[in-house]
Write a protein that holds these residues in place. Structure first.
Motif, PDB file in Angstrom:
ATOM      1  N   ARG A   1       0.853  -1.112   0.053  1.00  0.00           N
ATOM      2  CA  ARG A   1       0.149   0.058  -0.098  1.00  0.00           C
ATOM      3  C   ARG A   1       0.851   1.370   0.071  1.00  0.00           C
ATOM      4  N   TRP A   2       0.299   2.370  -0.530  1.00  0.00           N
ATOM      5  CA  TRP A   2       1.143   3.757  -0.657  1.00  0.00           C
ATOM      6  C   TRP A   2       0.823   4.569   0.419  1.00  0.00           C
ATOM      7  N   CYS A   3       2.139   5.349   1.119  1.00  0.00           N
ATOM      8  CA  CYS A   3       1.787   6.551   1.568  1.00  0.00           C
ATOM      9  C   CYS A   3       2.449   7.439   0.896  1.00  0.00           C
ATOM     10  N   PHE A   4       1.878   8.677   0.586  1.00  0.00           N
ATOM     11  CA  PHE A   4       2.491   9.677  -0.361  1.00  0.00           C
ATOM     12  C   PHE A   4       2.673  11.004   1.011  1.00  0.00           C
ATOM     13  N   ASP A   5       4.065  11.339   0.784  1.00  0.00           N
ATOM     14  CA  ASP A   5       4.349  12.166   1.793  1.00  0.00           C
ATOM     15  C   ASP A   5       4.923  13.676   1.118  1.00  0.00           C
ATOM     16  N   ILE A   6       4.876  14.591   2.050  1.00  0.00           N
ATOM     17  CA  ILE A   6       5.310  15.890   1.635  1.00  0.00           C
ATOM     18  C   ILE A   6       6.583  16.145   1.894  1.00  0.00           C
ATOM     19  N   PRO A   7       7.702  16.351   0.974  1.00  0.00           N
ATOM     20  CA  PRO A   7       8.820  16.755   1.371  1.00  0.00           C
ATOM     21  C   PRO A   7       8.882  18.086   2.112  1.00  0.00           C
ATOM     22  N   GLY A   8       8.836  18.280   3.373  1.00  0.00           N
ATOM     23  CA  GLY A   8       8.319  19.522   4.008  1.00  0.00           C
ATOM     24  C   GLY A   8       9.313  20.645   3.608  1.00  0.00           C
ATOM     25  N   GLU A   9      10.552  20.589   3.533  1.00  0.00           N
ATOM     26  CA  GLU A   9      11.603  21.510   3.286  1.00  0.00           C
ATOM     27  C   GLU A   9      11.191  22.123   1.896  1.00  0.00           C
ATOM     28  N   ALA A  10      10.563  21.387   1.178  1.00  0.00           N
ATOM     29  CA  ALA A  10      10.084  22.108  -0.287  1.00  0.00           C
ATOM     30  C   ALA A  10       9.062  23.018  -0.154  1.00  0.00           C
ATOM     31  N   GLY A  11       8.437  22.935   0.987  1.00  0.00           N
ATOM     32  CA  GLY A  11       7.481  24.074   1.347  1.00  0.00           C
ATOM     33  C   GLY A  11       6.077  23.940   0.780  1.00  0.00           C
ATOM     34  N   LEU A  12       5.197  24.854   0.873  1.00  0.00           N
ATOM     35  CA  LEU A  12       3.696  24.808   0.637  1.00  0.00           C
ATOM     36  C   LEU A  12       3.327  24.463  -0.610  1.00  0.00           C
TER      37      LEU A  12
ATOM     38  N   ALA B   1       4.935  22.415  -2.566  1.00  0.00           N
ATOM     39  CA  ALA B   1       5.085  20.945  -2.543  1.00  0.00           C
ATOM     40  C   ALA B   1       4.023  20.285  -1.904  1.00  0.00           C
ATOM     41  N   ALA B   2       3.604  20.870  -0.786  1.00  0.00           N
ATOM     42  CA  ALA B   2       2.419  20.426   0.023  1.00  0.00           C
ATOM     43  C   ALA B   2       1.106  20.373  -0.691  1.00  0.00           C
ATOM     44  N   GLU B   3       0.755  21.411  -1.595  1.00  0.00           N
ATOM     45  CA  GLU B   3      -0.258  21.559  -2.396  1.00  0.00           C
ATOM     46  C   GLU B   3      -0.347  20.553  -3.660  1.00  0.00           C
ATOM     47  N   GLU B   4       0.692  20.314  -4.066  1.00  0.00           N
ATOM     48  CA  GLU B   4       0.948  19.299  -5.206  1.00  0.00           C
ATOM     49  C   GLU B   4       0.824  18.015  -4.687  1.00  0.00           C
ATOM     50  N   THR B   5       1.309  17.566  -3.513  1.00  0.00           N
ATOM     51  CA  THR B   5       1.299  16.362  -3.096  1.00  0.00           C
ATOM     52  C   THR B   5      -0.370  15.915  -2.508  1.00  0.00           C
TER      53      THR B   5
END
Ligand code: V47
Ligand code: ZN
Length: 353
Positions: free
Chosen positions: A145-156, A158-162
């Motif tokens: 099964r998958w977990c999709f994670d945000i690379p936090g240092e890449a900022g918001l 990256a958060a939006e796209e993830t």
């Protein structure tokens, strides 16, 4: 490679027991699990890369001076993955390596932003991981099964796209069950990601952010209160806060403990100083994981051997550890019962032999 993993402090027959023990793995990264053979094969396809093409040279390349250095090396491997075929090959081979360790179920953390940002088409990316997931289940019997994670240092951004990739029904993959937050923690506060986790949870995903790996217990508290974490990735610094330990134990919030990872990234100085003992004494639900096994010169079986040594476990203790991971997983009830029964049957047969 395997010989180097046999911890001499653990009796050989316990290693043999672990090797055959059915297991579940909850904290292991997609790119971080690429074997030296796969990494060197991908590096050979891209001579512009600084990643060595020789598997032996990779052992030295995967030595880290600190966490930031680990992330740099990690991203140099991410750069090698440029086509959907690279993604499919990597995913299928990771599943094969897991099956060899009797991993019946794994939640693999994938950072889709890092690949789509590097030009891989999002639809082709999802098809590649789903094809590999279905092939692995059919050929190895390993359920991914998958977990999709945000690379936090890449900022918001990256958060939006993830979040879009994880919640848009036109693109999110069938195997997706959870939503995480990875990368460096220092300077990457957890509260800013609350809106994204709210959207992911509303879309039916489970929240499993990294926290307390390289920063203090407040990061773990924030992950619990702001991101509604159902499990915590690492949570290493929880041992510094007795109230947090009691809270984790009381609410039965599992920690995804990765002992060798914490040594390799210098998050913890030595295994003997690892807080896994404190977690167990406090009654916290501990699961054992490999995180980025080839990069840390380990594999899941070795992490079980490390836990056996640090927690002085016998076969029954190791079987309980494996059942902790099954309990903490997001697998459906029949699936959990199946693996739990396999663990009990295997352990009983081993002890009767
Ligand atoms: N033990 C670990 N603890 C934490 N994370 C871990 C661990 N192991 C693996 N990871 C992974 O490392 C990546 C980090 C990626 C990252 O920081 C970054 C920063 C800036 C730009 C980009 C980009 O792609 O543009 C990426 C994440 O994908 C995460 O899943
Ligand atoms: Zn991790």
């Amino acid at each position: 490679m395997t010989e180097r993993l046999v911890d001499p402090a653990v009796p050989r027959d316990l290693h043999a027991f672990i090797a055959g023990l059915p297991k579940a793995e909850l904290h292991v990264h997609h790119v971080g699990s690429a074997s030296p053979r796969i990494v060197s094969e991908l590096a050979a396809r891209h001579p512009d890369s600084k990643v060595p093409t020789d598997p032996e040279a990779l052992v030295d390349y995967f030595q880290f001076t600190d966490f930031a250095h680990f992330i740099d090396v990690y991203l140099s491997v991410v750069d090698l993955i440029r086509t959907p075929e690279d993604v499919r090959l990597l995913t299928y081979e990771v599943a094969r390596d897991m099956a060899r360790q009797q991993v019946r179920y794994a939640e693999l953390t994938i950072t889709p932003y890092s690949s789509t940002r590097r030009g891989i088409d999002e639809g082709a990316f999802m098809d590649a991981i789903e094809d590999a997931r279905k092939a692995a289940e059919a050929e190895f019997g390993t359920v991914l099964r998958w977990c999709f994670d945000i690379p936090g240092e890449a900022g918001l951004e990256a958060a939006e796209e993830t979040t879009r990739l994880a919640t848009d029904d036109r693109v999110r993959p069938e195997g997706l069950v959870s939503f995480g937050l990875g990368g460096p923690e220092i300077g990457v506060g957890r509260p800013q990601f609350k809106p994204y986790f709210d959207r992911a949870i509303a879309a039916g995903l489970h929240s499993v952010p990294h926290a307390g790996e390289t920063t203090g217990p407040q990061t773990v508290w924030d992950a619990l209160t702001e991101l509604r974490a159902e499990r915590i990735g690492h949570g290493t610094s929880s041992a510094q806060d007795p109230k947090l330990l009691a809270h984790l134990a009381e609410r039965r919030i599992p920690l995804e403990v990765c002992p060798t990872s914490n040594i390799a990234t210098r998050a913890v100085r030595t295994l003997d100083e690892h807080p896994i003992k404190e977690f167990t004494r406090a009654g916290v639900l501990v699961t054992v994981n490999s995180d980025d096994p080839p990069m840390f010169g380990t594999d899941l079986n070795n992490e079980y051997a490390v836990a056996a040594r640090l927690l002085d476990l016998d076969e029954r203790g190791l079987a309980d550890l494996a059942k902790n991971a099954v309990e903490a997983s997001f697998l459906d009830v029949p699936g959990k019962a199946r693996i739990r029964d396999e663990i009990d049957t295997y352990t009983a047969a081993w002890l009767a032999s």
